[in-house]
Design a protein around this motif. Structure first.
Motif, mmCIF file in Angstrom:
data_model
loop_
_atom_site.group_PDB
_atom_site.id
_atom_site.type_symbol
_atom_site.label_atom_id
_atom_site.label_comp_id
_atom_site.label_asym_id
_atom_site.label_seq_id
_atom_site.Cartn_x
_atom_site.Cartn_y
_atom_site.Cartn_z
ATOM 1 N N ILE A 37 30.590 33.196 34.652
ATOM 2 C CA ILE A 37 29.509 34.120 34.981
ATOM 3 C C ILE A 37 29.147 34.902 33.724
ATOM 4 C CG2 ILE A 37 30.071 34.326 37.430
ATOM 5 C CD1 ILE A 37 31.441 36.962 36.817
ATOM 6 N N PRO A 38 27.904 35.386 33.612
ATOM 7 C CA PRO A 38 27.475 36.091 32.396
ATOM 8 C C PRO A 38 28.291 37.354 32.141
ATOM 9 C CG PRO A 38 25.589 35.484 33.763
ATOM 10 C CD PRO A 38 26.807 35.217 34.587
ATOM 11 N N GLY A 39 28.439 37.672 30.864
ATOM 12 C CA GLY A 39 29.230 38.830 30.486
ATOM 13 C C GLY A 39 28.700 40.128 31.049
ATOM 14 N N TRP A 40 27.368 40.276 31.174
ATOM 15 C CA TRP A 40 26.809 41.538 31.659
ATOM 16 C C TRP A 40 27.164 41.771 33.121
ATOM 17 C CZ3 TRP A 40 23.269 41.676 35.675
ATOM 18 C CH2 TRP A 40 22.610 40.472 35.986
ATOM 19 N N ILE A 41 27.408 40.685 33.866
ATOM 20 C CA ILE A 41 27.880 40.846 35.244
ATOM 21 C C ILE A 41 29.380 41.118 35.239
ATOM 22 C CG2 ILE A 41 28.219 39.699 37.468
ATOM 23 C CD1 ILE A 41 25.657 38.228 37.073
ATOM 24 N N GLU A 42 30.126 40.382 34.423
ATOM 25 C CA GLU A 42 31.578 40.582 34.364
ATOM 26 C C GLU A 42 31.945 42.014 34.017
ATOM 27 O OE1 GLU A 42 34.237 38.107 32.465
ATOM 28 O OE2 GLU A 42 33.507 36.232 33.336
ATOM 29 N N ARG A 43 31.126 42.661 33.196
ATOM 30 C CA ARG A 43 31.458 44.011 32.729
ATOM 31 C C ARG A 43 31.109 45.101 33.737
ATOM 32 N NH1 ARG A 43 29.644 41.533 27.935
ATOM 33 N NH2 ARG A 43 27.524 42.313 28.240
ATOM 34 N N ARG A 44 30.344 44.794 34.763
ATOM 35 C CA ARG A 44 30.020 45.814 35.767
ATOM 36 C C ARG A 44 31.309 46.225 36.481
ATOM 37 N NH1 ARG A 44 24.317 45.939 38.580
ATOM 38 N NH2 ARG A 44 25.085 48.079 38.552
ATOM 39 N N SER A 45 31.483 47.525 36.681
ATOM 40 C CA SER A 45 32.754 47.988 37.233
ATOM 41 C C SER A 45 32.566 49.189 38.140
ATOM 42 C CB SER A 45 33.733 48.336 36.101
ATOM 43 O OG SER A 45 33.236 49.423 35.344
ATOM 44 N N ALA A 46 33.604 49.477 38.913
ATOM 45 C CA ALA A 46 33.655 50.663 39.771
ATOM 46 C C ALA A 46 34.988 51.347 39.524
ATOM 47 C CB ALA A 46 33.508 50.276 41.243
ATOM 48 N N SER A 47 35.012 52.656 39.678
ATOM 49 C CA SER A 47 36.236 53.417 39.426
ATOM 50 C C SER A 47 37.304 53.069 40.449
ATOM 51 C CB SER A 47 35.953 54.919 39.480
ATOM 52 O OG SER A 47 35.609 55.307 40.802
ATOM 53 N N GLU A 48 38.549 53.336 40.092
ATOM 54 C CA GLU A 48 39.664 53.090 41.013
ATOM 55 C C GLU A 48 39.464 53.851 42.320
ATOM 56 O OE1 GLU A 48 44.493 53.890 41.398
ATOM 57 O OE2 GLU A 48 43.427 54.397 39.546
ATOM 58 N N GLU A 49 38.947 55.080 42.233
ATOM 59 C CA GLU A 49 38.745 55.888 43.440
ATOM 60 C C GLU A 49 37.740 55.237 44.382
ATOM 61 O OE1 GLU A 49 37.209 60.342 44.800
ATOM 62 O OE2 GLU A 49 37.255 59.771 42.680
ATOM 63 N N LYS A 50 36.626 54.771 43.847
ATOM 64 C CA LYS A 50 35.627 54.114 44.678
ATOM 65 C C LYS A 50 36.168 52.834 45.289
ATOM 66 C CE LYS A 50 31.270 55.799 42.723
ATOM 67 N NZ LYS A 50 29.991 55.401 42.088
ATOM 68 N N VAL A 51 36.896 52.063 44.482
ATOM 69 C CA VAL A 51 37.473 50.814 44.977
ATOM 70 C C VAL A 51 38.468 51.095 46.096
ATOM 71 C CG1 VAL A 51 38.910 48.832 44.380
ATOM 72 C CG2 VAL A 51 37.100 49.581 42.817
ATOM 73 N N ALA A 52 39.329 52.103 45.895
ATOM 74 C CA ALA A 52 40.336 52.435 46.900
ATOM 75 C C ALA A 52 39.697 52.873 48.209
ATOM 76 C CB ALA A 52 41.258 53.526 46.372
ATOM 77 N N ARG A 53 38.656 53.690 48.125
ATOM 78 C CA ARG A 53 37.989 54.156 49.344
ATOM 79 C C ARG A 53 37.277 53.018 50.061
ATOM 80 N NH1 ARG A 53 34.533 59.298 47.604
ATOM 81 N NH2 ARG A 53 33.922 59.194 49.809
ATOM 82 N N ALA A 54 36.647 52.128 49.293
ATOM 83 C CA ALA A 54 35.985 50.976 49.898
ATOM 84 C C ALA A 54 36.997 50.058 50.575
ATOM 85 C CB ALA A 54 35.202 50.208 48.834
ATOM 86 N N ILE A 55 38.128 49.837 49.923
ATOM 87 C CA ILE A 55 39.162 48.968 50.495
ATOM 88 C C ILE A 55 39.752 49.586 51.754
ATOM 89 C CG2 ILE A 55 41.508 48.095 50.093
ATOM 90 C CD1 ILE A 55 40.629 47.405 47.257
ATOM 91 N N ASP A 56 39.972 50.897 51.746
ATOM 92 C CA ASP A 56 40.473 51.561 52.951
ATOM 93 C C ASP A 56 39.510 51.359 54.122
ATOM 94 O OD1 ASP A 56 42.751 52.451 51.717
ATOM 95 O OD2 ASP A 56 41.983 54.465 51.306
#
Length: 203
Positions: free
Chosen positions: A92-111
């Motif tokens: 996949i293109p690098g500009w997509i690979e580099r998109r990220s979310a903070s640990e806090e956002k990821v944790a809340r989404a996973i919960d």
């Protein structure tokens, strides 16, 4: 044709497993990039990639970021094309690979995803495998291409990208669990989503 062979202990075997690995990756790095998430699920099998793309697009706080549903659709589209052409690993293109979310956002989404993920893992099992193997898996790939191509437009129709993302999750889960009944539900869900979108836009 999409790779749908049985998973090993090192591969994603369900939604709970996928969520656990994504949470750990986010905790280890302080954030979770698309590239890291792709490494977690693996770049060889289509089912886990669908699960990842659908979960990211549907999860609150993460999927609500402008452009994320479109990026996930592009990942699905690129994955289908590369798998159909026999690539062993998805690029996949690098500009997509580099998109990220903070640990806090990821944790809340996973919960938020834990409860439905646990339920879906309990009710899925191998059945009606004709719908997830051979020509069935090809139909799933084609349906996912249509979803992926429409993602940029669905971002402008309230809640429609959520329905499309749910379809990706269902198709991915069907391939991972080899559950044709879930695949059938995914086809119906996708048809209903686009039926409603068509009615809203053109009705």
């Amino acid at each position: 044709m999409p790779h749908t062979e049985e998973t090993t202990d090192d591969e994603v075997s369900g939604l709970d497993t996928l969520l656990d690995r994504l949470a750990q990756a986010a905790a280890d790095g302080g954030s979770l990039s698309v590239g890291s998430a792709m490494d977690v699920v693996g770049r060889r099998s289509f089912g886990p990639i669908l699960l990842l793309a659908g979960l990211v697009a549907i999860a609150p706080l993460v999927g609500d970021i402008p452009g994320i549903p479109t990026s996930m659709g592009l990942i699905v589209l690129l994955s289908v094309v590369q798998i159909l052409f026999g690539r062993d690993s998805i690029w996949i293109p690098g500009w997509i690979e580099r998109r990220s979310a903070s640990e806090e956002k990821v944790a809340r989404a996973i919960d938020w995803l834990r409860s439905p993920a646990g339920f879906l893992d309990r009710v899925t099992r191998p059945r009606l495998r004709l719908l997830v193997e051979g020509r069935g898996s090809l139909l799933i790939a084609l349906a996912c291409v249509l979803i992926a191509l429409s993602m940029p437009f669905l971002e402008f129709v309230p809640f429609s990208s959520t329905g499309a993302a749910a379809g990706l999750v269902a198709f991915g889960l069907a391939l991972v669990a080899r559950d044709g009944l879930v695949a059938a539900v995914a086809f119906v869900l996708t048809a209903l989503t686009y039926g409603v979108v068509g009615w809203v836009v053109f009705g």
